[in-house]
Scaffold this motif. Sequence first.
Motif, PDB file in Angstrom:
ATOM      1  N   ILE A  84       0.844  -1.186   0.000  1.00  0.00           N
ATOM      2  CA  ILE A  84       0.000   0.000   0.000  1.00  0.00           C
ATOM      3  C   ILE A  84       0.886   1.246   0.000  1.00  0.00           C
ATOM      4  CG2 ILE A  84      -0.225   0.046   2.538  1.00  0.00           C
ATOM      5  CD1 ILE A  84      -3.125   1.061   2.080  1.00  0.00           C
ATOM      6  N   GLU A  88      -1.662   6.797   0.410  1.00  0.00           N
ATOM      7  CA  GLU A  88      -2.962   6.137   0.474  1.00  0.00           C
ATOM      8  C   GLU A  88      -3.216   5.595   1.873  1.00  0.00           C
ATOM      9  OE1 GLU A  88      -5.427   2.318  -1.407  1.00  0.00           O
ATOM     10  OE2 GLU A  88      -3.462   2.862  -2.234  1.00  0.00           O
ATOM     11  N   PHE A  89      -2.200   4.936   2.431  1.00  0.00           N
ATOM     12  CA  PHE A  89      -2.357   4.410   3.789  1.00  0.00           C
ATOM     13  C   PHE A  89      -2.587   5.533   4.788  1.00  0.00           C
ATOM     14  CE2 PHE A  89      -0.199   3.805   7.880  1.00  0.00           C
ATOM     15  CZ  PHE A  89      -1.027   2.835   8.421  1.00  0.00           C
ATOM     16  N   LEU A  92      -6.141   6.891   4.586  1.00  0.00           N
ATOM     17  CA  LEU A  92      -7.118   5.949   5.131  1.00  0.00           C
ATOM     18  C   LEU A  92      -6.993   5.840   6.650  1.00  0.00           C
ATOM     19  CD1 LEU A  92      -6.914   3.128   2.440  1.00  0.00           C
ATOM     20  CD2 LEU A  92      -8.918   4.545   2.945  1.00  0.00           C
ATOM     21  N   ARG A 361      -1.125  -4.403   1.858  1.00  0.00           N
ATOM     22  CA  ARG A 361      -2.269  -3.666   1.320  1.00  0.00           C
ATOM     23  C   ARG A 361      -3.583  -4.419   1.517  1.00  0.00           C
ATOM     24  NH1 ARG A 361      -3.142   0.232  -2.720  1.00  0.00           N
ATOM     25  NH2 ARG A 361      -5.210   0.070  -3.653  1.00  0.00           N
ATOM     26  N   LEU A 365      -6.717  -3.203   3.934  1.00  0.00           N
ATOM     27  CA  LEU A 365      -8.003  -2.837   3.343  1.00  0.00           C
ATOM     28  C   LEU A 365      -9.128  -3.752   3.825  1.00  0.00           C
ATOM     29  CD1 LEU A 365      -6.994  -1.978  -0.341  1.00  0.00           C
ATOM     30  CD2 LEU A 365      -7.307  -0.424   1.602  1.00  0.00           C
ATOM     31  N   ASP A 366      -8.769  -4.985   4.158  1.00  0.00           N
ATOM     32  CA  ASP A 366      -9.766  -5.939   4.644  1.00  0.00           C
ATOM     33  C   ASP A 366     -10.367  -5.525   5.981  1.00  0.00           C
ATOM     34  OD1 ASP A 366     -11.195  -8.483   4.419  1.00  0.00           O
ATOM     35  OD2 ASP A 366      -9.916  -9.146   6.088  1.00  0.00           O
ATOM     36  N   LEU A 368     -11.233  -2.465   6.777  1.00  0.00           N
ATOM     37  CA  LEU A 368     -12.081  -1.289   6.636  1.00  0.00           C
ATOM     38  C   LEU A 368     -13.509  -1.727   6.349  1.00  0.00           C
ATOM     39  CD1 LEU A 368      -9.735   0.977   4.480  1.00  0.00           C
ATOM     40  CD2 LEU A 368      -9.853   0.741   6.958  1.00  0.00           C
TER      41      LEU A 368
END
Length: 377
Positions: A84, A88-89, A92, A361, A365-366, A368
Amino acid sequence: MISILKKLNRFARRWLFTFAGVVTVTRFVNDPKKAYSYYPDLPAKSKARVWLELIGWLFRHGEVNTFYYYYGFDVSPVDQGAYIPYNEFKDLRNNWNRAIYIGRRTTSYLALLRDKYMFYLLLSSLDFPTPKVLGLCIGGSIDWLDTHTTEGIDSLMRRPGFKAFCKTILGESAEGAFPLRVEKGVLLLDGAPVTLPDLTRRLAGGFIIQEFIEQHPRTAELYPPCINTLRINTIRKGNDVVLFSSCMKMGANGSTRDNWASGGLIGVIDRETGRLTKEFKFQPGRGGVVTRHPQSGVVFEGYEIPFFKEAVRMAVELHSFLYGIHSIGWDVAITKDGPLIIEGNDNWVIAAHQGVEGGLRARFLDTLVHGGKGGSC
């Protein structure tokens, strides 16, 4: 006309950003202090290919990937999409940590982590083990918690044998932190004599004075000059708090702090066995890969960290009380009596972990869940 000017303005800004990025990439790949391989014994990609891959990352993600060599992209056909990007990280992480919705209202709970005195009060009230705060230093005086008195900085001299660790109340990454002790009537800051006026100026920014802790002999053996801590990242996944990643941090090269950003080492702790894995890494620009500590000589692979599973359980349990924060990076010391929570960080950096664990990554993302900005309850 106005619409055309706005479009031209956006185009100009985008062009200037791209041009500046290309220049930065070019300087980066030609800087020997930054553009060096962590794996010099492996076949490396050509500088031209490295440049092209960095340009590709710039166009895809809008950033210069300064962790390119740290991730090992220069020597192996790594799936770069599994990593990631930093921006972006960060966006988020901040978005999900910044606010929580409770009914129709929203608020932030980050001060509970960022203010070290508030953090101490919170953990003490919940009966979680954490270093005791002895005093608060704000405005040139010390509020001693044991006597409930406010005294001058010179009151330290009336506490023979005093030994503590001073931290900025709102500091990050060990910013401004230092060990302090009184020995035979002499003030010692980071082991060196310091005058009372100089110490007063050093403490002017607002500090907590925290008791000095004795770490477990096993973690001390790794690097005796500082407290070496576990970095345990926990994340809310739906209604549960889960372990995201676990690493060991340790100081190096004379430092009294274990932070990666301060020149320390970081490597993985196997979550099943509580043992260190083979490779530890320095931050880009500070060193490469080592399999044994450069000062203590301890070989990392298979080295067992005591109370590891207890530390993970403690971090997960504590995070469950902080329902307003999505992800937290916990610094946990190990003493002879068990784990001790040093602090919690909402602004933890995933790049340090991706360099030793691989791309995170998908795993991040999992976590969220649906529901818009922040969490809700």
